[in-house]
Structures are given as C-alpha cells and as structure tokens.
Design a protein around this motif. Structure first.
Motif, PDB file in Angstrom:
ATOM      1  N   ARG A 143       0.845  -1.182   0.000  1.00  0.00           N
ATOM      2  CA  ARG A 143       0.000   0.000   0.000  1.00  0.00           C
ATOM      3  C   ARG A 143       0.887   1.241   0.000  1.00  0.00           C
ATOM      4  O   ARG A 143       2.000   1.212   0.471  1.00  0.00           O
ATOM      5  CB  ARG A 143      -0.871   0.042   1.252  1.00  0.00           C
ATOM      6  N   ALA A 144       0.304   2.303  -0.514  1.00  0.00           N
ATOM      7  CA  ALA A 144       1.027   3.568  -0.476  1.00  0.00           C
ATOM      8  C   ALA A 144       1.100   4.037   0.978  1.00  0.00           C
ATOM      9  O   ALA A 144       0.209   3.797   1.776  1.00  0.00           O
ATOM     10  CB  ALA A 144       0.324   4.609  -1.328  1.00  0.00           C
ATOM     11  N   ASN A 145       2.138   4.716   1.282  1.00  0.00           N
ATOM     12  CA  ASN A 145       2.355   5.249   2.617  1.00  0.00           C
ATOM     13  C   ASN A 145       1.252   6.249   2.976  1.00  0.00           C
ATOM     14  O   ASN A 145       0.796   7.008   2.132  1.00  0.00           O
ATOM     15  CB  ASN A 145       3.723   5.936   2.632  1.00  0.00           C
ATOM     16  N   ARG A 146       0.822   6.247   4.221  1.00  0.00           N
ATOM     17  CA  ARG A 146      -0.216   7.187   4.653  1.00  0.00           C
ATOM     18  C   ARG A 146       0.236   8.624   4.463  1.00  0.00           C
ATOM     19  O   ARG A 146      -0.564   9.500   4.122  1.00  0.00           O
ATOM     20  CB  ARG A 146      -0.568   6.957   6.118  1.00  0.00           C
ATOM     21  N   PHE A 147       1.506   8.893   4.661  1.00  0.00           N
ATOM     22  CA  PHE A 147       2.028  10.243   4.451  1.00  0.00           C
ATOM     23  C   PHE A 147       1.796  10.676   3.010  1.00  0.00           C
ATOM     24  O   PHE A 147       1.408  11.816   2.742  1.00  0.00           O
ATOM     25  CB  PHE A 147       3.515  10.305   4.792  1.00  0.00           C
ATOM     26  N   LEU A 148       2.014   9.770   2.074  1.00  0.00           N
ATOM     27  CA  LEU A 148       1.830  10.084   0.660  1.00  0.00           C
ATOM     28  C   LEU A 148       0.378  10.441   0.376  1.00  0.00           C
ATOM     29  O   LEU A 148       0.092  11.410  -0.324  1.00  0.00           O
ATOM     30  CB  LEU A 148       2.276   8.903  -0.199  1.00  0.00           C
ATOM     31  N   TRP A 149      -0.553   9.671   0.938  1.00  0.00           N
ATOM     32  CA  TRP A 149      -1.972   9.969   0.720  1.00  0.00           C
ATOM     33  C   TRP A 149      -2.363  11.297   1.363  1.00  0.00           C
ATOM     34  O   TRP A 149      -3.174  12.051   0.810  1.00  0.00           O
ATOM     35  CB  TRP A 149      -2.854   8.841   1.256  1.00  0.00           C
TER      36      TRP A 149
END
Length: 121
Positions: free
Chosen positions: A86-92
């Motif tokens: 999954r994409a990093n939460r920071f990225l989202w």
C-alpha cells in the motif's frame, strides 16, 4: 464452494503475492515462504505456514475436511491484506493536501476575478 476450491484459490492468491512483491522462488507455498522469509514480516510466517499446511492436507490427503472454513478464510484475508503493498499514509495525506490547496486556490482566483469573467457564463 468445496474445501479444495477454497483452499487452492486462496493459496494461489498468496503465492502470487509472494512471487510478485517479495521475489519468492520455488514450487510450493512452503518453498516460496522459505525463499523470502527474511523479507517477510516475522509475525506472518507462522500463519503462512498454516495456510500451506492446510493446502497440502486438503489436496493430498484423501477425505481431509477443513474444520474451520471461516477461520481459514479470515487468516487468508489477513495475509492478503498484509502482503499487498500500500502507499504510505504520508503520501496519501500529501496528495489530499495538494488537491485541497489547489481547489481552494482556484476558488480564490474565481472569487477575486469574478467581475471580469462573469460575462462568459
């Protein structure tokens, strides 16, 4: 769905995730787990071994019945969720902030220049 269908479909999905995202090599699920064991989270190895063992029993032992289908499905879903990158939460959060800021900037520009562009509508 029979035990064999359920177990084979679930284990095939996990095998695919191990090969694709963890560069696992081997023929069976046990070999795949062993080949990428150092790249896997330590708490999932035992659960993956459980899935591999259940798969082997259902496929190779005559008359073997899967006792806890719901538990097996839940374990497979957990492993699929953990093994799927999954994409990093920071990225989202960053993407969300950029979209929000660009929307607010566009709205501000329209409000500031509304007198000049309202005749276009």
């Amino acid at each position: 769905m029979s035990d064999i269908d359920l177990v084979v479909k679930q284990s095939r999905n996990i095998e695919s995730l191990l090969k694709t995202h963890y560069h696992a090599e081997g023929k069976g699920l046990h070999q795949l787990i062993t080949s990428c064991e150092e790249r896997l989270p330590h708490d999932v190895i035992g659960k993956l071994r459980f899935i591999a063992t259940m798969r082997n029993k259902v496929v190779h032992e005559e008359g073997y019945k899967l006792e806890d289908k719901a538990g097996f499905k839940a374990t497979c879903k957990d492993m699929t969720d953990i093994l799927t990158p999954r994409a990093n939460r920071f990225l989202w959060k960053l993407v969300g902030a950029i979209v929000l800021l660009s929307t607010l900037a566009s709205l501000a520009i329209y409000l500031i220049h509304w007198d000049n562009i309202k005749h276009l509508f």
